[in-house]
Design an enzyme around this catalytic site. Structure first.
Site, PDB file in Angstrom:
ATOM      1  CB  SER A 136      -0.890   0.002   1.253  1.00 37.81           C
ATOM      2  OG  SER A 136      -1.547   1.244   1.401  1.00 37.81           O
ATOM      3  CE1 TYR A 190      -3.761  -1.858   5.662  1.00 38.52           C
ATOM      4  CE2 TYR A 190      -3.257   0.346   4.861  1.00 38.52           C
ATOM      5  CZ  TYR A 190      -3.601  -0.970   4.619  1.00 38.52           C
ATOM      6  OH  TYR A 190      -3.790  -1.390   3.323  1.00 38.52           O
TER       7      TYR A 190
END
Length: 230
Positions: A134, A147
């Site tokens: 990501s 995250y």
């Protein structure tokens, strides 16, 4: 890599990027093993087989790998480490359970799956591991500390791994998307696609592009962003 007839494992296959990648690889003639806790709805194809697997459990991963080789053949050519979860919130209000759940899936699970298939790819002197990271692995964001930490780990793992296995003819690609319209972001499938976000099919197409590159080429990292974000 010519994908026709090749065996590809995809984790987190039930929806989103995983499901789109399964469709894309099947369209290229690949034999797809879908690993996950739940099977993708409506995906029935002669070259698709679902194997129940909780990637957070190394024994479950080893069993899925063994079952895949028994059912689909001894060689494994592609692994797409796609399964991932995101729990958001401020660090001082964050539950330790949510923190561990993210690392167990996004980092430890990715390691277990990679460790399971790598010996076979090395024996073949052919294989390609795609880790779905990501852009959260390139820059921190408030309330996404956990995250971001997992995706920084994915990027670091990918960078080290490609240097480790390239002498064996194994390629590694880290795909790092920005805003993708999936259930991950709370979007409901079937709604009109958001023109300001990428679609799961866009990420799947980039994965196929990396896989189909000539053997002499390794696309080690791909960063993807919406052209006109809102």
């Amino acid at each position: 890599m010519e994908l026709s007839g090749k065996v590809a494992i995809i984790t987190g296959v039930s929806k989103g990027i995983g499901r789109a990648t399964a469709d894309a690889l099947l369209a290229k003639g690949a034999v797809v093993a879908g690993w996950g806790r739940s099977a993708p709805e409506g995906l029935t194809h002669e070259r698709f087989q679902f194997f129940e697997c909780d990637i957070r459990d190394e024994t479950s991963v080893q069993e899925a790998c063994m079952n895949t080789r028994r059912e689909l053949g001894a060689e494994i050519h592609v692994l797409v480490n796609n399964a991932g979860i995101g729990n958001f919130g401020p660090v001082d209000g964050f539950s330790s359970e949510d923190w561990h759940a993210m690392f167990d899936t996004n980092v430890h699970g990715l390691f277990y799956c990679t460790k399971a298939v790598l010996p076979y790819m090395k024996q073949q002197h052919e294989g390609h591991i795609v880790n779905v990271g990501s852009l959260a692995g390139t820059a921190g964001t408030a309330n996404l500390a956990g995250y971001c930490a997992t995706k920084y780990a994915v990027r670091g793992f990918s960078d080290a791994l490609f240097k480790e296995v390239r002498p064996d003819g194994v390629r590694v690609t880290c795909i790092m998307p920005g805003s993708v319209e999936t259930n991950f972001n709370g979007a409901n499938p079937g709604e009109e696609p958001n023109p300001h976000m990428m679609q799961p099919e866009d990420i799947a197409a980039a994965i196929v592009h990396a896989l189909e590159a000539p053997f002499s080429v390794m696309i080690s990292e791909v960063q993807m962003r919406p052209t006109q974000p809102k």
